[in-house]
Enzyme design. Structure first.
Site, short mmCIF file in Angstrom:
data_model
loop_
_atom_site.label_atom_id
_atom_site.label_comp_id
_atom_site.label_asym_id
_atom_site.label_seq_id
_atom_site.Cartn_x
_atom_site.Cartn_y
_atom_site.Cartn_z
N ASP A 13 -7.30 -4.73 2.57
CA ASP A 13 -7.55 -4.36 4.68
C ASP A 13 -6.87 -2.61 4.51
OD1 ASP A 13 -4.94 -4.54 3.78
OD2 ASP A 13 -4.29 -5.01 6.15
N THR A 34 0.52 -1.53 -0.17
CA THR A 34 0.05 0.33 -0.14
C THR A 34 0.66 1.12 -0.15
OG1 THR A 34 -1.57 -1.09 0.88
CG2 THR A 34 -1.55 0.94 1.56
N ARG A 37 -10.68 -10.53 -4.51
CA ARG A 37 -9.96 -10.36 -2.96
C ARG A 37 -10.18 -8.73 -1.98
NH1 ARG A 37 -4.71 -7.09 -1.62
NH2 ARG A 37 -4.82 -8.02 1.02
N VAL A 38 -11.15 -8.49 -1.24
CA VAL A 38 -10.78 -7.29 -0.10
C VAL A 38 -9.81 -6.77 0.37
CG1 VAL A 38 -12.11 -5.56 1.49
CG2 VAL A 38 -13.02 -7.18 -0.32
#
Lengths: 244, 244
Positions: free
Chosen positions: A212, A181, A209-210
């Site tokens: 976080d 990220t 896919r999610v």
């Protein structure tokens, strides 16, 4: 309650992902992170809001193909790109997040629109894109997002997987590739805090896919009023955290 | 580490959503919650796992049109149904969640498959449905999910909104309708904990709104080993929480 702390200098902190960076990318990544921080800082210096500053900084990282967010996002198992972003403002603790979004050039700007205008704090990619279109936010074809580097990680997944396993097992010497990220946190002249996050996930992740990253408390958190009260001023220091 | 505490009796707690229940529904809701708890308890009594027990209990609530989960889910702004579910096991802290899923008769069973088989802990509805199909989990047309009551709340949204505003403003006397998530928490003979959640969201929500129900730490949380150590046994009591 906003805290007007005129003696405070504004601050912005930017990161481009937590991992071992291949030596050939260090300079460009450093430059990219600096540029993003400076662009965000320009806004703060003019008295602009921390929210605009973090969105600007993360947009810069998304536009820069060196980072795994926006352009430069890694490829999922289908060779596609699904991106995730979050913006949180510390004055109201308002949140905007979008997950598995495609085509939006700047997912973090979609998250900002969700923060500002949606009655909900987290939307799927399609719902986010629908809102983005009302604001004429720029869209791109899949080709725009895919860099040679992301393609190479996809095509050499076994080697890449070894690198990820290396991170999990903390065997630093096995690390050969980067991921993760990007994000920014900022404090403005008005004493407000904000954070923003953006991610392309990781290579060969399942479609749908999610991450976080777009989830409040997981991807980031900003609250002007959290923390222990200062005994002299009665003010709370505020807190902002950012997953890296 | 699993704690084998043979003197423990298994426990299951079930809820059907937090709100003021219209008087005409109280009996059926009570019966539905009792039935769900008993079905889950049967599994526990035979020495079955807390995970299977909470999935069974929540499946019962999903099958029961009296609850806002599975059949009986409320309608979004487009008159459709998007559902959300979570399962968490306290021994490994493993999580399976699915968001905005359509057509799956039992979203909680999809979450269980994600928990068991996916490398990821949270998937979009389409990705969840893809996994569910591999296991031949039952699917239904939109018509199956829509009850007269959900339709009536959709058609009388202004009145319903007043009820929701009433909850937010804590003006109990304005409440005329029910909503919200269902869930279960359980402790089995082996000393393991688990929780499960399922929700249809709320009436007139935007398409693609992501509920907090499928998100670990928001919808629920289960951990065998959390909490303060018992000074005599050295064991931690474990903890499971469930948003209502």
């Amino acid at each position: 309650m906003n805290r007007v702390v005129k003696t405070l200098l504004p601050v912005i902190v930017v990161h481009g992902g937590a991992s071992v960076i291949p030596i050939q990318f260090i300079k460009e990544k450093e430059q990219g992170a600096k540029l993003a921080a400076l662009e965000g800082y320009k806004i703060l210096k003019k008295g602009g809001s921390c929210i605009d500053a973090v969105v600007k900084a993360v947009s810069c990282l998304e536009d820069n193909p060196m980072f795994n967010a926006g352009r430069g996002s890694v490829l999922n198992e289908a060779g596609g790109v699904e991106m995730h972003a979050l913006v949180m403002r510390g004055d109201t603790c308002g949140v905007g997040g979008v997950l598995c979004i495609q085509h939006a050039r700047n997912p973090v700007q979609v998250a900002k629109i969700i923060l500002d205008e949606s009655p909900h704090c987290l939307l799927t990619g399609e719902a986010g894109l629908k809102m983005a279109r009302k604001h004429n936010l720029p869209e791109e074809s899949l080709k725009y997002f895919i860099t040679d580097h992301a393609k190479s990680m996809f095509e050499n997944y076994d080697k890449y997987k070894k690198a990820v396993d290396g991170i999990i097992n903390s065997k630093q010497n096995e690390l050969t590739d980067e991921h993760d990220t990007v994000g920014a946190v900022a404090l403005d002249y008005h004493g407000n805090l904000a954070c923003a996050t953006s991610s392309g996930g990781f290579t060969m992740q399942k479609v749908g896919r999610v991450s976080d990253s777009p989830i409040v408390g997981s991807g980031g958190y900003a609250d002007n009023e959290s923390g222990k009260k200062n005994k002299l001023t009665g003010q709370k220091p505020g807190r902002m955290v950012q997953r890296v």
